[in-house]
Design a protein around this motif. Structure first.
Motif, PDB file in Angstrom:
ATOM      1  N   MET A  13      17.282  33.670   7.923  1.00  0.00           N
ATOM      2  CA  MET A  13      16.531  33.835   9.167  1.00  0.00           C
ATOM      3  C   MET A  13      16.059  32.459   9.658  1.00  0.00           C
ATOM      4  O   MET A  13      15.481  31.684   8.895  1.00  0.00           O
ATOM      5  N   MET A  14      16.330  32.160  10.897  1.00  0.00           N
ATOM      6  CA  MET A  14      15.906  30.864  11.460  1.00  0.00           C
ATOM      7  C   MET A  14      14.416  30.914  11.804  1.00  0.00           C
ATOM      8  O   MET A  14      13.933  31.868  12.393  1.00  0.00           O
ATOM      9  N   ARG A  15      13.720  29.877  11.415  1.00  0.00           N
ATOM     10  CA  ARG A  15      12.326  29.785  11.858  1.00  0.00           C
ATOM     11  C   ARG A  15      12.276  28.948  13.121  1.00  0.00           C
ATOM     12  O   ARG A  15      13.196  28.181  13.409  1.00  0.00           O
ATOM     13  N   ASN A  16      11.204  29.065  13.890  1.00  0.00           N
ATOM     14  CA  ASN A  16      11.083  28.193  15.052  1.00  0.00           C
ATOM     15  C   ASN A  16      10.823  26.756  14.586  1.00  0.00           C
ATOM     16  O   ASN A  16      10.580  26.503  13.407  1.00  0.00           O
ATOM     17  N   GLN A  17      10.896  25.813  15.467  1.00  0.00           N
ATOM     18  CA  GLN A  17      10.824  24.402  15.113  1.00  0.00           C
ATOM     19  C   GLN A  17       9.408  23.847  15.249  1.00  0.00           C
ATOM     20  O   GLN A  17       9.213  22.696  15.620  1.00  0.00           O
ATOM     21  N   GLN A  18       8.447  24.643  14.939  1.00  0.00           N
ATOM     22  CA  GLN A  18       7.078  24.160  15.017  1.00  0.00           C
ATOM     23  C   GLN A  18       6.782  23.229  13.863  1.00  0.00           C
ATOM     24  O   GLN A  18       7.365  23.348  12.788  1.00  0.00           O
ATOM     25  N   VAL A  19       5.868  22.306  14.100  1.00  0.00           N
ATOM     26  CA  VAL A  19       5.632  21.223  13.155  1.00  0.00           C
ATOM     27  C   VAL A  19       4.165  21.203  12.748  1.00  0.00           C
ATOM     28  O   VAL A  19       3.283  21.494  13.547  1.00  0.00           O
ATOM     29  N   LEU A  20       3.928  20.854  11.482  1.00  0.00           N
ATOM     30  CA  LEU A  20       2.571  20.730  10.941  1.00  0.00           C
ATOM     31  C   LEU A  20       2.263  19.272  10.673  1.00  0.00           C
ATOM     32  O   LEU A  20       3.165  18.480  10.414  1.00  0.00           O
ATOM     33  N   LEU A  21       0.980  18.929  10.662  1.00  0.00           N
ATOM     34  CA  LEU A  21       0.549  17.632  10.136  1.00  0.00           C
ATOM     35  C   LEU A  21      -0.148  17.925   8.810  1.00  0.00           C
ATOM     36  O   LEU A  21      -1.215  18.557   8.794  1.00  0.00           O
ATOM     37  N   THR A  22       0.457  17.515   7.723  1.00  0.00           N
ATOM     38  CA  THR A  22      -0.088  17.894   6.417  1.00  0.00           C
ATOM     39  C   THR A  22       0.060  16.749   5.421  1.00  0.00           C
ATOM     40  O   THR A  22       0.817  15.804   5.645  1.00  0.00           O
ATOM     41  N   ASP A  23      -0.670  16.870   4.314  1.00  0.00           N
ATOM     42  CA  ASP A  23      -0.501  15.923   3.216  1.00  0.00           C
ATOM     43  C   ASP A  23       0.351  16.575   2.130  1.00  0.00           C
ATOM     44  O   ASP A  23       0.547  17.794   2.125  1.00  0.00           O
ATOM     45  N   GLY A  24       0.821  15.761   1.182  1.00  0.00           N
ATOM     46  CA  GLY A  24       1.691  16.277   0.126  1.00  0.00           C
ATOM     47  C   GLY A  24       0.966  17.204  -0.829  1.00  0.00           C
ATOM     48  O   GLY A  24       1.584  18.098  -1.420  1.00  0.00           O
ATOM     49  N   SER A  25      -0.336  17.013  -1.006  1.00  0.00           N
ATOM     50  CA  SER A  25      -1.094  17.877  -1.914  1.00  0.00           C
ATOM     51  C   SER A  25      -1.000  19.333  -1.476  1.00  0.00           C
ATOM     52  O   SER A  25      -0.823  20.242  -2.289  1.00  0.00           O
ATOM     53  N   ARG A  26      -1.127  19.548  -0.194  1.00  0.00           N
ATOM     54  CA  ARG A  26      -1.097  20.913   0.343  1.00  0.00           C
ATOM     55  C   ARG A  26       0.271  21.552   0.085  1.00  0.00           C
ATOM     56  O   ARG A  26       0.372  22.713  -0.334  1.00  0.00           O
ATOM     57  N   VAL A  27       1.323  20.778   0.336  1.00  0.00           N
ATOM     58  CA  VAL A  27       2.680  21.309   0.166  1.00  0.00           C
ATOM     59  C   VAL A  27       2.931  21.645  -1.305  1.00  0.00           C
ATOM     60  O   VAL A  27       3.474  22.700  -1.641  1.00  0.00           O
ATOM     61  N   LEU A  28       2.505  20.739  -2.189  1.00  0.00           N
ATOM     62  CA  LEU A  28       2.754  20.939  -3.619  1.00  0.00           C
ATOM     63  C   LEU A  28       1.986  22.152  -4.159  1.00  0.00           C
ATOM     64  O   LEU A  28       2.539  22.979  -4.894  1.00  0.00           O
ATOM     65  N   ILE A  29       0.719  22.263  -3.791  1.00  0.00           N
ATOM     66  CA  ILE A  29      -0.068  23.400  -4.284  1.00  0.00           C
ATOM     67  C   ILE A  29       0.484  24.717  -3.734  1.00  0.00           C
ATOM     68  O   ILE A  29       0.588  25.714  -4.451  1.00  0.00           O
ATOM     69  N   GLU A  64      -0.752  11.855   5.301  1.00  0.00           N
ATOM     70  CA  GLU A  64      -0.366  13.006   6.116  1.00  0.00           C
ATOM     71  C   GLU A  64       0.889  12.679   6.909  1.00  0.00           C
ATOM     72  O   GLU A  64       1.044  11.560   7.400  1.00  0.00           O
ATOM     73  N   ARG A  65       1.748  13.681   7.040  1.00  0.00           N
ATOM     74  CA  ARG A  65       2.996  13.490   7.773  1.00  0.00           C
ATOM     75  C   ARG A  65       3.320  14.741   8.575  1.00  0.00           C
ATOM     76  O   ARG A  65       2.884  15.839   8.226  1.00  0.00           O
ATOM     77  N   SER A  66       4.138  14.534   9.602  1.00  0.00           N
ATOM     78  CA  SER A  66       4.634  15.691  10.342  1.00  0.00           C
ATOM     79  C   SER A  66       5.709  16.373   9.498  1.00  0.00           C
ATOM     80  O   SER A  66       6.520  15.715   8.857  1.00  0.00           O
ATOM     81  N   LEU A  67       5.665  17.690   9.487  1.00  0.00           N
ATOM     82  CA  LEU A  67       6.591  18.448   8.642  1.00  0.00           C
ATOM     83  C   LEU A  67       6.980  19.731   9.355  1.00  0.00           C
ATOM     84  O   LEU A  67       6.110  20.503   9.777  1.00  0.00           O
ATOM     85  N   SER A  68       8.268  19.947   9.471  1.00  0.00           N
ATOM     86  CA  SER A  68       8.747  21.199  10.048  1.00  0.00           C
ATOM     87  C   SER A  68       8.860  22.235   8.938  1.00  0.00           C
ATOM     88  O   SER A  68       9.531  21.999   7.928  1.00  0.00           O
ATOM     89  N   ARG A  69       8.226  23.376   9.120  1.00  0.00           N
ATOM     90  CA  ARG A  69       8.256  24.418   8.069  1.00  0.00           C
ATOM     91  C   ARG A  69       9.658  24.944   7.839  1.00  0.00           C
ATOM     92  O   ARG A  69       9.959  25.482   6.778  1.00  0.00           O
ATOM     93  N   SER A  70      10.518  24.770   8.840  1.00  0.00           N
ATOM     94  CA  SER A  70      11.884  25.276   8.669  1.00  0.00           C
ATOM     95  C   SER A  70      12.641  24.488   7.602  1.00  0.00           C
ATOM     96  O   SER A  70      13.684  24.929   7.128  1.00  0.00           O
ATOM     97  N   THR A  71      12.107  23.334   7.201  1.00  0.00           N
ATOM     98  CA  THR A  71      12.783  22.551   6.152  1.00  0.00           C
ATOM     99  C   THR A  71      12.361  23.004   4.754  1.00  0.00           C
ATOM    100  O   THR A  71      12.834  22.460   3.760  1.00  0.00           O
ATOM    101  N   LEU A  72      11.443  23.964   4.675  1.00  0.00           N
ATOM    102  CA  LEU A  72      10.982  24.452   3.372  1.00  0.00           C
ATOM    103  C   LEU A  72      11.583  25.832   3.117  1.00  0.00           C
ATOM    104  O   LEU A  72      11.132  26.822   3.697  1.00  0.00           O
ATOM    105  N   PRO A  73      12.601  25.904   2.277  1.00  0.00           N
ATOM    106  CA  PRO A  73      13.250  27.207   2.069  1.00  0.00           C
ATOM    107  C   PRO A  73      12.339  28.203   1.359  1.00  0.00           C
ATOM    108  O   PRO A  73      11.532  27.817   0.510  1.00  0.00           O
ATOM    109  N   ILE A  74      12.487  29.455   1.719  1.00  0.00           N
ATOM    110  CA  ILE A  74      11.727  30.516   1.036  1.00  0.00           C
ATOM    111  C   ILE A  74      12.360  30.742  -0.335  1.00  0.00           C
ATOM    112  O   ILE A  74      13.582  30.730  -0.476  1.00  0.00           O
TER     113      ILE A  74
END
Lengths: 419, 375
Positions: free
Chosen positions: B1-17, B176-186
């Motif tokens: 399923m394709m996600r939309n191309q919305q982008v977050l501003l996040t740090d790596g700690s958040r992504v890792l946890i 913190e970096r811009s990150l597209s959630r579509s690059t994170l596979p479920i």
């Protein structure tokens, strides 16, 4: 499987050792309450008493010196059930090195029974004194025996909040004492003063010359600690997802340093502008730098905005430096080169000619608004981020009203300059 | 399923946890320390259970208790805290308890500078287990890695019954970096389900060398965990042949199966005989340097290691193909270089390192050019 806790009648301890008596008493106590061996988890420490694992039919964990109470606390918190009984077996050496764990388990009132085998000596390593050894209790004495009293572990755990505290001698009715402790719904500690047949006080009858007073304290009014499991939400869902709705005039990459003082909103300002940049389809990286203190000294934000993905960010030679305080200026002055556009608080002393804009940032926006004001000024003057993108980000912020005032002030400043 | 191309501003700690929680982490147990403090805060928010430990020894002991009853604990620290955890880490390794330890590197030695990044703890991890036994270590090089390696670390910890270290650094966890959630596979959660088996032994020998896990407290048979030398019964033994066989298995299960978890990024230019090796936060600078060098017709390959320990055999074999190897890391002692090449000075192996700030792409380019063209 047998319902008996003891798996053997053969014990690994020295002849005459109190540990044998305690192991038998423990089995009697557990069985008298009616626990099935598989409902019992014995966590043992290092030392002679830690050899108990092989004697028992229950679950056993043999851990590190002094850490058995902490390990047992993890087991209790992880199980989230009260139908199992966790029993800790440790000696006076383990209680010495792991005293904090005893205090913490008592403070939490974690449901466990700690059996402190206090033979007043480090038996396994040759008879050295522990923190619980009274004067002249060991063969190996030191120069400070008279000056340093033994620790009163019972007193310490009572102060920390234990539900049950008991001190007994090895020739007391320890079966009943252990049964009473094991039945307690909370943290229970039973200190058993015993002999060591190889070192220190070798005869049981000699123990009674010690000053250790029997203790029995039951505090049933405090509920045992129970860990809780809760539903949580995705950390990514809690962030606002930005969609490109605006256009930026930026071409390529721009590296910006915002240099101010801690507690003056430097990092927040960079986050806000970074979020606005996302609304323009730009790639963003934002790094913070500050001393270990929270609200003193410099606070630097390194902000990179780019039309292409940013794989590396560490700004050595910024395109723009926004300086709002002396702390900040002192920190970043070495990074500034001829190419750097400097926008700075006008009251700062800085000898430079050209490529510089001086603004009354602190007077107009206050200390806490000066970093955001400087960023807004730069973004709007050079059309890096359009006004609408900034307004959208401000609208959703919990300090929206203050930020709007700063934006208004910057707008007036730009109008004056244009005029 | 394709996600939309919305982008977050996040740090790596958040992504890792988030990744660790999604992958099956049950509880976060920690003691606050910079620069692992964002991980602590996110751990408190995201995990079904959270406990503030009174110190790092307790943190790891509590983790061991949780793991013993079949839950996957996660903790995060930096060198000073990790030093306190070391004995308990050895206990977890010996008892074969699954857990995740995030080690956020900062400038040392000792307390060093809490808010300055570094890559100085790799050799510490290589020697962390007494006897030189291999502790699995993964290191993310970007936010996509934080996501993917978080999942992989959980899977490795559960499947191999071992503590696993996620090695990272201040810049990866706090920038913190811009990150597209579509690059994170479920992905699917790795189940830490008990495997009740017929044997009454706690550590039976199995073809994959990893004993099936049964939780302490289970109603079927007694489980025995032991930090001391033990045989398959889980009871303390001296150096009996069976106990030694069990101890050797602790090495073999990791070495034999870690090829299942070998991760690296090898960027190859067929004209190149030069390799730039890096990991973690130096990856971005090396990537940029490789682009710049290729623009100048200096053809180089890049290897970004993500499975750091034990080093995959494929990575070691790769080194033989190159006339020059540059190892780029944010320290001045060349820790990764030592792990790959040993302490001998080899003419074709070069170190590029610094402390106190990140290595710049220009510095890498200059060193590569000067070594390849000494005139």
């Amino acid at each position: 499987m047998s319902q008996s806790l003891l798996a053997t009648a053969s014990f690994p301890y020295c002849p005459g050792c109190g540990h044998t008596v305690i192991a038998k008493a423990l089995a009697w106590a557990v069985e008298s309450i009616g626990y099935h061996p598989l409902d019992v988890i014995v966590v043992s420490d290092i030392g002679c008493c830690g050899l108990i694992d092989g004697l028992l039919n229950c679950h056993t964990i043999h851990g590190l010196h002094g850490r058995s109470v902490s390990l047992a606390q993890g087991v209790v918190m992880g199980m989230q059930t009260s139908d199992k009984k966790v029993i800790v077996v440790l000696g006076d050496g383990g209680a010495t090195i792991g005293l904090q764990h005893l205090i913490m388990a008592a403070r939490y009132n974690v449901e466990m029974t700690v059996i402190l085998h206090n033979n007043l000596v480090y038996g396994m390593t040759g008879g050295q004194k522990s923190g619980l050894s009274p004067c002249c209790s060991t063969d190996i004495d030191d120069d400070y025996s008279d000056a340093v009293p033994p620790m009163d572990v019972c007193g310490l755990v009572e102060l920390a909040g234990a539900a049950y505290i008991r001190r007994m001698y090895i020739d007391d009715d320890i079966e009943s004492g252990l049964a009473e402790a094991i039945a307690v719904n909370g943290f229970a500690l039973v200190e058993i003063i015993e002999n060591c047949p190889s070192h220190g006080i070798r005869k049981v009858r000699e123990l009674h010359g010690l000053e250790h007073k029997p203790i029995r304290v039951l505090k049933a009014d405090r509920p045992a600690f129970r860990s809780k499991r809760r539903q949580t939400c995705s950390l990514l869902d809690s962030l606002e997802e930005m969609e490109k709705t605006e256009e930026s005039e930026l071409t390529g990459t721009v590296e910006v340093v915002i240099a101010g003082s801690a507690g003056e909103g430097v990092q927040t300002a960079a986050q806000l502008v970074g979020s606005a940049a996302l609304r323009c389809g730009l790639h963003v990286a934002k790094k913070g730098e500050y001393p270990v203190t929270v609200a003193a000294g410099f606070s630097i934000a390194y902000l990179t905005l780019s039309t292409t993905p940013i794989h590396f960010q560490n700004i050595f030679n910024p395109d723009v430096a926004l300086i709002t305080s002396q702390d900040g200026m002192d920190k970043v002055i070495g990074l500034i080169s001829e190419k750097t556009l400097v926008i700075r608080e006008e009251s700062l002393t800085f000898s430079r000619t050209g490529n510089e804009i001086r603004l009354p940032l602190r007077r107009l926006a206050g200390a806490k608004g000066s970093a955001f004001a400087s960023l807004l000024f730069w973004c709007l003057k050079y059309q890096i981020i359009p006004l609408r993108a900034i307004q959208t980000v401000i609208e959703g912020h919990h300090h929206a009203e203050k930020l709007k005032l700063t934006l208004k002030m910057v707008g007036e400043l730009l109008s004056e300059q244009a005029f | 399923m394709m996600r939309n191309q919305q982008v977050l501003l996040t740090d790596g700690s958040r992504v890792l946890i988030e990744s660790l929680a999604m992958a099956g982490g049950d509880v976060f147990i920690g003691y606050p320390i910079t620069p692992a403090n964002l991980l602590y805060g996110y751990g408190q928010q995201r995990f079904p259970e959270f406990f503030p430990a009174p110190d790092e020894i307790s943190a790891l002991q509590w983790c061991c208790g949780y793991s013993a009853v079949g839950k996957l604990p996660v903790t995060a620290t930096s060198f000073p805290g990790f030093a306190l955890m070391l004995e308990s880490l050895n206990m977890a390794f010996m008892m074969e308890l699954s857990m995740i330890i995030i080690l956020v590197q900062r400038l040392g030695p000792s307390t060093g500078s809490a808010t300055v990044g570094s890559q100085g703890d790799l050799l510490l991890l290589q020697g962390a287990i007494s006897g030189g036994y291999p502790l699995p270590v993964f290191c993310p090089a970007d936010f996509q890695d934080c996501w993917e390696l978080g999942r992989l670390a959980v899977e490795a910890a559960i499947r191999l019954r071992t503590p696993v270290v996620l090695l990272t650094s201040k810049e990866m966890m706090m920038t913190e970096r811009s990150l597209s959630r579509s690059t994170l596979p479920i992905f699917e959660t790795t189940e830490h389900s008990p495997q009740i088996h017929a044997s009454l032994n706690s550590y039976p020998f199995t073809p994959d060398l990893t004993p099936p896990f049964a939780p302490v407290g289970n109603p079927h048979y007694p489980v025995r965990l032991n930090a001391s030398t033990h045989d398959s019964s889980g009871l303390i033994r001296n150096s009996t042949p069976e106990a030694m066989k069990n101890t050797e298995r602790l090495r073999d299960k990791i070495v034999m199966r870690m090829n299942e978890y070998a991760c690296f990024d090898h960027d190859v230019d067929e004209r190149s005989r030069t390799l730039l090796v890096t990991f973690g936060i130096s990856h971005g600078a090396v990537r940029k340097a490789v682009e710049d060098l290729r623009d100048r017709k200096i053809y180089v390959d890049r290897l970004t290691m993500k499975t750091m320990l034990p080093i995959p055999w494929s990575v070691l074999e790769m080194m033989d193909r190159y006339s020059h190897v540059f190892v780029i890391e944010e320290n001045i002692t060349g820790t990764l270089k030592q792990i790959i090449f040993g302490s001998r000075k080899l003419p074709h192996v070069h170190s590029i390192g610094r402390i106190g700030r990140m290595i710049a792409p220009d510095e890498i380019c200059a060193k590569v050019v000067s070594c390849l063209n000494p005139c």
